[in-house]
Design a protein around this motif. Structure first.
Motif, short mmCIF file in Angstrom:
data_model
loop_
_atom_site.label_atom_id
_atom_site.label_comp_id
_atom_site.label_asym_id
_atom_site.label_seq_id
_atom_site.Cartn_x
_atom_site.Cartn_y
_atom_site.Cartn_z
N ASN A 272 0.82 -1.20 0.00
CA ASN A 272 0.00 0.00 0.00
C ASN A 272 0.86 1.25 0.00
OD1 ASN A 272 -2.46 -1.47 0.13
ND2 ASN A 272 -2.09 -1.82 2.32
N GLU A 273 0.21 2.38 0.03
CA GLU A 273 0.90 3.66 -0.06
C GLU A 273 1.80 3.91 1.15
OE1 GLU A 273 -1.07 7.24 -1.18
OE2 GLU A 273 -2.61 6.17 -2.29
N HIS A 274 2.84 4.70 0.89
CA HIS A 274 3.71 5.19 1.96
C HIS A 274 3.19 6.52 2.46
CE1 HIS A 274 6.78 2.20 1.56
NE2 HIS A 274 7.06 2.50 0.31
N PRO A 275 3.66 6.95 3.63
CA PRO A 275 3.35 8.31 4.07
C PRO A 275 3.89 9.33 3.08
CG PRO A 275 4.21 7.00 5.89
CD PRO A 275 4.39 6.19 4.65
N GLU A 276 3.39 10.55 3.17
CA GLU A 276 3.77 11.61 2.25
C GLU A 276 5.27 11.88 2.29
OE1 GLU A 276 2.76 16.33 1.47
OE2 GLU A 276 1.56 15.16 2.86
N LYS A 277 5.87 11.82 3.47
CA LYS A 277 7.30 12.11 3.62
C LYS A 277 8.10 10.83 3.36
CE LYS A 277 6.34 15.66 7.10
NZ LYS A 277 6.56 16.10 8.51
N ASP A 278 8.20 10.45 2.08
CA ASP A 278 8.81 9.16 1.78
C ASP A 278 10.33 9.14 1.96
OD1 ASP A 278 9.55 10.62 -0.44
OD2 ASP A 278 8.40 9.43 -1.87
N MET A 279 10.95 10.30 2.19
CA MET A 279 12.39 10.32 2.47
C MET A 279 12.68 9.85 3.89
SD MET A 279 13.64 13.82 0.54
CE MET A 279 15.40 13.43 0.57
N PHE A 280 11.64 9.69 4.69
CA PHE A 280 11.82 9.25 6.08
C PHE A 280 12.58 7.94 6.15
CE2 PHE A 280 10.28 6.22 9.23
CZ PHE A 280 10.67 6.83 10.41
N TYR A 281 12.25 7.00 5.25
CA TYR A 281 12.81 5.65 5.33
C TYR A 281 14.31 5.65 5.12
CZ TYR A 281 7.92 4.38 5.09
OH TYR A 281 6.58 4.28 5.35
N GLU A 282 14.78 6.38 4.12
CA GLU A 282 16.22 6.41 3.88
C GLU A 282 16.95 7.09 5.03
OE1 GLU A 282 17.37 8.60 0.39
OE2 GLU A 282 16.02 10.26 0.81
N ILE A 283 16.39 8.19 5.53
CA ILE A 283 17.03 8.91 6.63
C ILE A 283 17.11 8.01 7.85
CG2 ILE A 283 16.87 10.88 8.20
CD1 ILE A 283 15.36 12.35 5.94
N ASP A 284 16.00 7.39 8.22
CA ASP A 284 15.96 6.55 9.42
C ASP A 284 16.95 5.39 9.33
OD1 ASP A 284 14.65 5.84 11.98
OD2 ASP A 284 14.02 4.07 10.86
N GLN A 285 17.00 4.72 8.18
CA GLN A 285 17.90 3.57 8.04
C GLN A 285 19.36 3.98 7.96
OE1 GLN A 285 16.48 0.49 5.18
NE2 GLN A 285 14.58 1.68 5.16
N ILE A 286 19.64 5.09 7.30
CA ILE A 286 21.02 5.57 7.22
C ILE A 286 21.53 5.98 8.59
CG2 ILE A 286 22.49 7.43 6.36
CD1 ILE A 286 20.81 7.36 3.76
N VAL A 287 20.69 6.68 9.35
CA VAL A 287 21.09 7.12 10.69
C VAL A 287 21.35 5.91 11.59
CG1 VAL A 287 20.31 8.27 12.80
CG2 VAL A 287 19.97 9.37 10.58
N GLN A 288 20.48 4.91 11.52
CA GLN A 288 20.68 3.71 12.34
C GLN A 288 21.95 2.97 11.93
OE1 GLN A 288 18.97 3.09 15.12
NE2 GLN A 288 17.94 5.03 14.59
N MET A 289 22.24 2.95 10.64
CA MET A 289 23.46 2.31 10.17
C MET A 289 24.69 3.01 10.73
SD MET A 289 24.56 1.62 6.19
CE MET A 289 24.50 3.37 5.76
N ILE A 290 24.64 4.33 10.75
CA ILE A 290 25.77 5.10 11.28
C ILE A 290 25.89 4.91 12.80
CG2 ILE A 290 26.67 7.43 11.67
CD1 ILE A 290 25.41 8.22 8.97
N LYS A 291 24.78 5.01 13.50
CA LYS A 291 24.79 4.92 14.96
C LYS A 291 25.28 3.57 15.45
CE LYS A 291 21.70 6.58 17.61
NZ LYS A 291 20.41 6.82 18.30
N THR A 292 24.90 2.51 14.73
CA THR A 292 25.29 1.16 15.16
C THR A 292 26.59 0.69 14.50
OG1 THR A 292 23.93 0.15 13.41
CG2 THR A 292 22.89 0.52 15.57
N ASN A 293 27.16 1.57 13.66
CA ASN A 293 28.40 1.24 12.94
C ASN A 293 28.25 -0.08 12.18
OD1 ASN A 293 31.10 1.86 12.21
ND2 ASN A 293 31.90 0.46 13.75
N ASN A 294 27.14 -0.18 11.47
CA ASN A 294 26.81 -1.42 10.75
C ASN A 294 27.59 -1.48 9.45
OD1 ASN A 294 25.62 -3.56 9.36
ND2 ASN A 294 23.57 -3.12 10.14
N LYS A 295 28.77 -2.05 9.51
CA LYS A 295 29.67 -2.10 8.35
C LYS A 295 29.16 -3.03 7.25
CE LYS A 295 32.73 0.83 9.79
NZ LYS A 295 34.09 0.44 10.17
#
Length: 326
Positions: A272-295
């Protein structure tokens, strides 16, 4: 993390608004060559610090990372400035003009112990992951058609004799690197690297491709990508298999996906549809990758960016589309 922005266009505004929905991103600084524009921008979106010098912003302790959305040809210069000052960099697609810049920037990021990530929103969409998980429903894949064609308001300026950045060789523009990268990234995410690629562009007055058809050849199916900034398509994208077909309303946002069975004709909603702010997903996952140092995840994202850029650079050079940065 406290972040700064380079670029004051609509895409930066979208990034800032989406970042507000995450728990870990706070706008701390804005850069613009124009102090007045920077003030107007930060008054509209919040934050309290403005910069008119990139080096000064990179040196500042006010930010931990930066989102770069300057003209394409300036991405490399801006990215390495921040990387050398140990700031994480989230760079809007297309991240760089060529693989030479990409390899150099990743090396600098590694030397300084920071992350360099391309903001390619569709490959972070949960719906794309769902599609990949359900791909077997289609059976043996035979034909993929991805469309991303949207008339650009800036093309009016081209018709009037001007040369906007996105239609300029000097600023690394053109339809393939601006819109075509979305379906290319989706194809690689879903199907892996193709065995062969070819591109048939329509070259406009400024020397870049206004539109074009890219063919990705796999061992037992083809993926045809049409991208355009000088016309608009209202067709959905399709993944056609021997058992059925997936339809995707927008390959850039992956909002709605359906599956149609070849034998029964029955249509099933897959996502189904995503929320209007579809850039949320990339931001959230990138930030978590950085915070957890997920190499491990970082390595996958780096490879995807490299694969996409390798394709666009290869086919544009084959068609005589040479950037100033090359």
């Amino acid at each position: 993390m406290n972040f700064g922005t380079v670029g004051t266009s609509w895409i930066t505004e979208s990034f800032i608004e989406a970042a507000k929905d995450t728990a870990d991103m706070r706008l701390a600084a804005v850069y613009s060559r124009s102090e007045q524009k920077a003030k107007q921008f930060i008054e509209k979106h919040g934050g309290s610090n403005i910069f008119t010098d990139v080096e000064a912003m990179a040196k500042s302790k006010l930010i931990d990372c930066v989102y770069i959305a300057s003209p394409n040809a300036l991405h490399y210069e801006h990215a390495i400035t921040f990387l050398k000052h140990r700031k994480h960099v989230i760079c809007e697609k297309p991240m760089f003009s060529n693989t030479k810049e990409l390899e150099s920037a990743y090396q600098i990021a590694e030397e300084n112990g920071v992350f360099l990530v391309e903001a390619m929103r569709n490959v972070y969409m949960p719906n794309l992951v769902t599609l990949k998980e359900k791909m077997e429903k289609a059976g043996q894949l035979r034909n993929i058609v991805f469309n991303y064609a949207k008339y650009s308001s800036r093309y009016d300026a081209v018709l009037n004799g001007e040369e906007p950045n996105i239609f300029s060789l000097q600023y690394s523009g053109g339809a393939l690197v601006d819109l075509g990268v979305y379906p290319i990234a989706a194809a690689i995410f879903l199907f892996g690297e193709p065995e062969h690629v070819s591109y048939s562009p329509v070259i406009i007055r400024t020397g870049v491709d206004g539109c074009g058809t890219l063919v990705l050849s796999y061992s037992d199916f083809m993926c045809t990508i049409f991208c355009s900034k000088i016309s608009t398509s209202y067709n959905s994208s399709e993944i056609q298999g021997e058992k059925g077909t997936f339809t995707i309303d927008d390959i850039g946002s992956i909002a709605n996906i359906s599956f149609i069975d070849n034998h029964t004709g029955q249509k099933q909603q897959i996502a189904n549809e995503h929320p209007e702010k579809d850039m949320f997903y990339e931001i959230d996952q990138i930030v978590q990758m950085i915070k957890t140092n997920n190499k491990a995840e970082y390595k996958k994202r780096k490879q995807l960016s490299a694969d996409v850029l390798n394709i666009t650079e290869t086919v544009r050079r084959e068609n005589g589309i040479v950037y100033q940065n090359d």
